[in-house]
Design a protein around this motif. Structure first.
Motif, PDB file in Angstrom:
ATOM      1  N   THR A 151      -2.514   1.845   1.924  1.00  0.00           N
ATOM      2  CA  THR A 151      -2.553   2.895   0.884  1.00  0.00           C
ATOM      3  C   THR A 151      -2.110   2.262  -0.568  1.00  0.00           C
ATOM      4  OG1 THR A 151      -1.667   4.512   2.479  1.00  0.00           O
ATOM      5  CG2 THR A 151      -1.468   5.152   0.189  1.00  0.00           C
ATOM      6  N   TRP A 152      -1.113   1.400  -0.612  1.00  0.00           N
ATOM      7  CA  TRP A 152      -0.812   0.872  -1.995  1.00  0.00           C
ATOM      8  C   TRP A 152      -2.077  -0.035  -2.402  1.00  0.00           C
ATOM      9  CZ3 TRP A 152      -0.097  -4.511  -2.498  1.00  0.00           C
ATOM     10  CH2 TRP A 152       0.194  -4.993  -1.347  1.00  0.00           C
ATOM     11  N   LYS A 153      -2.551  -0.722  -1.456  1.00  0.00           N
ATOM     12  CA  LYS A 153      -3.583  -1.780  -1.920  1.00  0.00           C
ATOM     13  C   LYS A 153      -4.896  -1.140  -2.526  1.00  0.00           C
ATOM     14  CE  LYS A 153      -2.376  -5.122   1.582  1.00  0.00           C
ATOM     15  NZ  LYS A 153      -2.894  -5.651   2.846  1.00  0.00           N
ATOM     16  N   SER A 154      -5.112   0.151  -2.021  1.00  0.00           N
ATOM     17  CA  SER A 154      -6.477   0.990  -2.407  1.00  0.00           C
ATOM     18  C   SER A 154      -5.884   1.476  -3.655  1.00  0.00           C
ATOM     19  CB  SER A 154      -6.902   1.930  -1.329  1.00  0.00           C
ATOM     20  OG  SER A 154      -5.962   2.825  -1.033  1.00  0.00           O
ATOM     21  N   ARG A 155      -4.780   2.200  -4.012  1.00  0.00           N
ATOM     22  CA  ARG A 155      -4.314   2.502  -5.266  1.00  0.00           C
ATOM     23  C   ARG A 155      -4.443   1.518  -6.348  1.00  0.00           C
ATOM     24  NH1 ARG A 155      -2.676   7.316  -7.097  1.00  0.00           N
ATOM     25  NH2 ARG A 155      -0.941   6.513  -8.004  1.00  0.00           N
ATOM     26  N   LEU A 156      -3.791   0.241  -5.876  1.00  0.00           N
ATOM     27  CA  LEU A 156      -3.848  -0.768  -6.927  1.00  0.00           C
ATOM     28  C   LEU A 156      -5.190  -1.308  -7.443  1.00  0.00           C
ATOM     29  CD1 LEU A 156      -1.923  -2.659  -8.489  1.00  0.00           C
ATOM     30  CD2 LEU A 156      -1.946  -4.173  -6.354  1.00  0.00           C
ATOM     31  N   ALA A 157      -6.133  -1.359  -6.325  1.00  0.00           N
ATOM     32  CA  ALA A 157      -7.408  -1.741  -6.502  1.00  0.00           C
ATOM     33  C   ALA A 157      -8.177  -0.859  -7.376  1.00  0.00           C
ATOM     34  CB  ALA A 157      -8.251  -1.993  -5.101  1.00  0.00           C
ATOM     35  N   ILE A 158      -7.838   0.377  -7.219  1.00  0.00           N
ATOM     36  CA  ILE A 158      -8.651   1.341  -8.230  1.00  0.00           C
ATOM     37  C   ILE A 158      -7.937   1.268  -9.612  1.00  0.00           C
ATOM     38  CG2 ILE A 158      -8.533   3.956  -8.655  1.00  0.00           C
ATOM     39  CD1 ILE A 158      -8.733   4.401  -5.554  1.00  0.00           C
ATOM     40  N   SER A 159      -6.749   1.024  -9.707  1.00  0.00           N
ATOM     41  CA  SER A 159      -6.153   0.933 -10.942  1.00  0.00           C
ATOM     42  C   SER A 159      -6.516  -0.323 -11.602  1.00  0.00           C
ATOM     43  CB  SER A 159      -4.561   1.224 -10.894  1.00  0.00           C
ATOM     44  OG  SER A 159      -4.304  -0.265 -10.372  1.00  0.00           O
ATOM     45  N   ARG A 160      -6.928  -1.419 -10.996  1.00  0.00           N
ATOM     46  CA  ARG A 160      -7.265  -2.656 -11.566  1.00  0.00           C
ATOM     47  C   ARG A 160      -8.739  -2.886 -11.590  1.00  0.00           C
ATOM     48  NH1 ARG A 160      -2.335  -4.648 -13.554  1.00  0.00           N
ATOM     49  NH2 ARG A 160      -0.843  -4.613 -12.039  1.00  0.00           N
ATOM     50  N   ASN A 161      -9.585  -1.603 -11.130  1.00  0.00           N
ATOM     51  CA  ASN A 161     -10.983  -1.966 -11.223  1.00  0.00           C
ATOM     52  C   ASN A 161     -11.489  -2.901 -10.362  1.00  0.00           C
ATOM     53  OD1 ASN A 161     -11.575   0.417 -12.985  1.00  0.00           O
ATOM     54  ND2 ASN A 161     -11.157  -0.783 -14.569  1.00  0.00           N
ATOM     55  N   ALA A 162     -10.722  -3.303  -9.158  1.00  0.00           N
ATOM     56  CA  ALA A 162     -11.201  -4.303  -8.533  1.00  0.00           C
ATOM     57  C   ALA A 162     -12.418  -3.868  -7.506  1.00  0.00           C
ATOM     58  CB  ALA A 162      -9.853  -4.590  -7.314  1.00  0.00           C
ATOM     59  N   GLY A 163     -13.037  -4.923  -6.940  1.00  0.00           N
ATOM     60  CA  GLY A 163     -14.203  -4.490  -6.186  1.00  0.00           C
ATOM     61  C   GLY A 163     -13.670  -4.110  -4.573  1.00  0.00           C
ATOM     62  N   SER A 164     -12.538  -4.576  -4.208  1.00  0.00           N
ATOM     63  CA  SER A 164     -12.423  -4.150  -3.181  1.00  0.00           C
ATOM     64  C   SER A 164     -10.875  -4.473  -2.712  1.00  0.00           C
ATOM     65  CB  SER A 164     -13.069  -4.749  -1.853  1.00  0.00           C
ATOM     66  OG  SER A 164     -12.591  -6.151  -1.579  1.00  0.00           O
ATOM     67  N   GLU A 165     -10.110  -4.144  -1.631  1.00  0.00           N
ATOM     68  CA  GLU A 165      -8.723  -4.293  -1.478  1.00  0.00           C
ATOM     69  C   GLU A 165      -8.591  -5.788  -1.207  1.00  0.00           C
ATOM     70  OE1 GLU A 165      -7.273  -1.890   1.927  1.00  0.00           O
ATOM     71  OE2 GLU A 165      -8.105  -0.130   0.957  1.00  0.00           O
ATOM     72  N   ASP A 166      -9.564  -6.422  -0.902  1.00  0.00           N
ATOM     73  CA  ASP A 166      -9.348  -7.667  -0.652  1.00  0.00           C
ATOM     74  C   ASP A 166      -9.166  -8.782  -2.022  1.00  0.00           C
ATOM     75  OD1 ASP A 166      -9.428  -7.467   2.179  1.00  0.00           O
ATOM     76  OD2 ASP A 166     -11.965  -7.862   1.910  1.00  0.00           O
ATOM     77  N   ASP A 167      -9.577  -8.119  -3.029  1.00  0.00           N
ATOM     78  CA  ASP A 167      -9.489  -8.606  -4.413  1.00  0.00           C
ATOM     79  C   ASP A 167      -8.045  -8.233  -5.251  1.00  0.00           C
ATOM     80  OD1 ASP A 167     -12.232  -9.350  -4.158  1.00  0.00           O
ATOM     81  OD2 ASP A 167     -13.098  -7.642  -5.372  1.00  0.00           O
ATOM     82  N   VAL A 168      -7.140  -7.423  -4.437  1.00  0.00           N
ATOM     83  CA  VAL A 168      -5.856  -7.174  -4.868  1.00  0.00           C
ATOM     84  C   VAL A 168      -4.923  -8.395  -4.790  1.00  0.00           C
ATOM     85  CG1 VAL A 168      -4.113  -5.707  -4.630  1.00  0.00           C
ATOM     86  CG2 VAL A 168      -6.413  -4.784  -4.684  1.00  0.00           C
ATOM     87  N   ASP A 169      -4.416  -8.645  -5.857  1.00  0.00           N
ATOM     88  CA  ASP A 169      -3.254  -9.776  -5.689  1.00  0.00           C
ATOM     89  C   ASP A 169      -1.784  -8.992  -5.235  1.00  0.00           C
ATOM     90  OD1 ASP A 169      -0.996 -11.233  -6.120  1.00  0.00           O
ATOM     91  OD2 ASP A 169      -1.528 -11.994  -8.147  1.00  0.00           O
ATOM     92  N   GLU A 170      -1.371  -9.201  -4.011  1.00  0.00           N
ATOM     93  CA  GLU A 170      -0.394  -8.529  -3.227  1.00  0.00           C
ATOM     94  C   GLU A 170       1.056  -8.859  -4.097  1.00  0.00           C
ATOM     95  OE1 GLU A 170      -0.277  -8.997   0.894  1.00  0.00           O
ATOM     96  OE2 GLU A 170      -2.387  -8.524   1.147  1.00  0.00           O
ATOM     97  N   SER A 171       1.163  -9.774  -4.855  1.00  0.00           N
ATOM     98  CA  SER A 171       2.303  -9.805  -5.633  1.00  0.00           C
ATOM     99  C   SER A 171       2.440  -8.849  -6.921  1.00  0.00           C
ATOM    100  CB  SER A 171       2.556 -11.290  -6.327  1.00  0.00           C
ATOM    101  OG  SER A 171       1.454 -11.383  -7.096  1.00  0.00           O
ATOM    102  N   LEU A 172       1.400  -8.020  -7.037  1.00  0.00           N
ATOM    103  CA  LEU A 172       1.260  -7.126  -8.279  1.00  0.00           C
ATOM    104  C   LEU A 172       1.918  -5.749  -8.207  1.00  0.00           C
ATOM    105  CD1 LEU A 172      -2.132  -7.709  -9.524  1.00  0.00           C
ATOM    106  CD2 LEU A 172      -0.128  -8.564 -10.563  1.00  0.00           C
ATOM    107  N   PRO A 173       1.965  -5.073  -7.112  1.00  0.00           N
ATOM    108  CA  PRO A 173       2.363  -3.781  -7.041  1.00  0.00           C
ATOM    109  C   PRO A 173       3.990  -3.574  -7.423  1.00  0.00           C
ATOM    110  CG  PRO A 173       2.456  -4.534  -4.729  1.00  0.00           C
ATOM    111  CD  PRO A 173       1.670  -5.612  -5.631  1.00  0.00           C
ATOM    112  N   ASN A 174       4.315  -2.641  -8.345  1.00  0.00           N
ATOM    113  CA  ASN A 174       5.698  -2.197  -8.258  1.00  0.00           C
ATOM    114  C   ASN A 174       6.231  -1.510  -7.048  1.00  0.00           C
ATOM    115  OD1 ASN A 174       5.189   0.659  -8.333  1.00  0.00           O
ATOM    116  ND2 ASN A 174       4.349   0.536 -10.447  1.00  0.00           N
ATOM    117  N   SER A 175       7.517  -1.310  -6.936  1.00  0.00           N
ATOM    118  CA  SER A 175       8.140  -1.026  -5.755  1.00  0.00           C
ATOM    119  C   SER A 175       7.553   0.581  -5.398  1.00  0.00           C
ATOM    120  CB  SER A 175       9.519  -0.839  -5.834  1.00  0.00           C
ATOM    121  OG  SER A 175      10.305   0.139  -6.596  1.00  0.00           O
ATOM    122  N   GLY A 176       7.236   1.252  -6.425  1.00  0.00           N
ATOM    123  CA  GLY A 176       6.851   2.630  -6.137  1.00  0.00           C
ATOM    124  C   GLY A 176       5.551   2.889  -5.318  1.00  0.00           C
ATOM    125  N   LEU A 177       4.541   1.946  -6.036  1.00  0.00           N
ATOM    126  CA  LEU A 177       3.371   1.747  -5.521  1.00  0.00           C
ATOM    127  C   LEU A 177       3.517   1.330  -4.011  1.00  0.00           C
ATOM    128  CD1 LEU A 177       0.416   2.360  -5.859  1.00  0.00           C
ATOM    129  CD2 LEU A 177       0.339   0.178  -6.939  1.00  0.00           C
TER     130      LEU A 177
END
Length: 149
Positions: A110-136
């Motif tokens: 869930t948090w990976k997909s919201r972060l991917a959308i907010s970063r305009n990433a191509g997929s959840e695999d493109d998300v840097d897992e060190s980026l989310p705030n604790s709320g996300l």
């Protein structure tokens, strides 16, 4: 039965909101058993998991709730409310956060997909897992609190 559904206060609802949620909420009012409790809300806590303009969010929250009535929701049949005005919700979320192992949250998508959308990433695999705030990062816990409150 108790049925809960919420919508993020991101301004005036668009066609996707209407077709995906709002029209279904109106149908649900008509088809639910009279003993069923129907709860519909603006989910302001969900919106705060990503950066927001506080003044704009305040207006959007009120505008969204005001928009629900003209769609056909009946305040005599359903309970309409601001999720972020229900103090029990944030309290339960805090308790659940204290009990939820970080490793389980790390595996949630869930948090990976919201972060991917907010970063305009191509997929959840493109998300840097060190980026989310604790709320996300704890977004799945917030969703659990939605259901359990």
């Amino acid at each position: 039965r108790v049925i809960f559904s919420g919508i993020q206060p991101k301004g005036i609802p668009h066609l996707g909101n209407y077709l995906g949620a709002l029209s279904n909420w109106v149908k649900l009012q008509q088809t639910a058993e009279p003993a069923d409790t129907l709860l519909f809300s603006t989910v302001g806590w969900h919106t705060l998991t990503l950066p927001q303009d506080p003044a704009a969010l305040r207006w959007a929250n009120d505008d969204m709730l005001a928009t629900l009535l003209p769609t056909g929701l009946d305040s005599e049949r359903s309970i309409l409310f601001h999720q972020d005005h229900a103090i029990g919700h944030v309290r339960l979320c805090w308790v659940l956060n204290c009990l939820t192992p970080v490793d389980k949250l790390r595996r949630m998508t869930t948090w990976k997909s919201r972060l991917a959308i907010s970063r305009n990433a191509g997929s959840e695999d493109d998300v840097d897992e060190s980026l989310p705030n604790s709320g996300l990062f704890t977004y799945p816990v917030l969703q659990a609190a939605d259901v359990l409150v």
